[in-house]
Write a protein that holds these residues in place. Structure first.
Motif, short mmCIF file in Angstrom:
data_model
loop_
_atom_site.label_atom_id
_atom_site.label_comp_id
_atom_site.label_asym_id
_atom_site.label_seq_id
_atom_site.Cartn_x
_atom_site.Cartn_y
_atom_site.Cartn_z
N MET A 21 0.51 -1.22 -0.17
CA MET A 21 0.43 -0.09 0.04
C MET A 21 0.48 0.69 -0.16
O MET A 21 2.12 1.18 0.29
N SER A 22 0.30 2.30 -0.56
CA SER A 22 1.09 3.34 -0.25
C SER A 22 0.54 4.99 0.61
O SER A 22 -0.28 4.18 1.06
N ASP A 73 -3.04 5.33 0.29
CA ASP A 73 -3.92 4.59 0.71
C ASP A 73 -4.28 4.73 2.05
O ASP A 73 -5.34 4.33 2.67
N SER A 98 -6.46 7.83 2.18
CA SER A 98 -7.88 7.13 1.44
C SER A 98 -8.36 6.28 2.82
O SER A 98 -9.87 7.08 2.94
N GLN A 99 -8.04 6.20 3.50
CA GLN A 99 -8.17 4.81 4.34
C GLN A 99 -9.41 5.62 6.37
O GLN A 99 -10.00 5.62 6.20
#
Length: 199
Positions: A35-36, A39, A42-43
């Motif tokens: 994941m970056s 990510d 965004s979470q």
């Protein structure tokens, strides 16, 4: 060292953030997660408006508190100091560091060589809205050693030590960091033996 028994730490490069009489804390610099930073934001319902961070990988920082984010970054420059006054996200909490050039995040620890490790959500908000440090290393989890444990492992020839080089942390691709740390020491992995010699 070659031959490290714990496969989680095989070929690991660890940046020691704090080492005191109580123990040590560090971040693994070269184990990417799937994941970056995008990510992660965004979470948490945050956008990412900084294009330079869209591809920033998120790394496994170590086996302790793997659900918690750790952001390693330099203390701010004069230009960043001026920009901080106009950031979209303002934080009234005082910095935990006594350094004048520290970023004023709610939870930061200054390292001995001019970096900060920040764990509070305010750094994610700053990075999300075009603010924050220009260089960043992002990880989930950290490495920890109890009192005397790291010294014992060093005495058992489990780790090699080298002064930290910021370019290795922020500029070098993850897959080259182990060899890069070896080069800082002036050796190659092939020249090291996992076996100890006796006279």
């Amino acid at each position: 060292m070659p031959g490290m028994d714990d496969m989680s730490f095989a070929r690991s490069v660890i940046y020691i953030c704090e080492h005191t009489s109580r123990g040590a804390l560090g971040l693994c610099l070269n184990k990417p997660l799937p994941m970056s930073l995008l990510d992660l934001l965004s979470q948490r319902g945050l956008p990412l408006k900084r294009d330079d961070l869209r591809e920033l990988p998120l790394c496994w920082g170590g086996p302790v508190q793997t659900e918690r984010g750790f952001m390693l970054h330099p203390k701010r420059t004069g230009a960043e100091e001026a920009e901080a006054g106009s950031d979209a996200i303002q934080d009234d909490a005082p910095p935990t560091s006594q350094d004048d050039d520290a970023w004023p995040y709610a939870s930061s620890l200054s390292t001995a060589d001019g970096l900060q490790i920040t764990t509070s959500k305010d750094i994610l908000e700053a990075l999300s809205y075009v603010g924050g440090p220009t260089q960043i290393f992002a990880a989930l989890g950290y490495c920890a050693w109890e009192k005397g444990q790291l010294e014992q492992e060093l005495g058992q020839n489990s780790w090699l030590t080298v002064p930290a080089e910021h370019s290795l942390i922020f500029d070098m691709p993850l897959e080259l960091r182990y060899e890069g740390a070896m080069r800082l020491l002036g050796v190659s992995e092939a020249s090291l033996s996992a076996q100890a010699g006796h006279a």
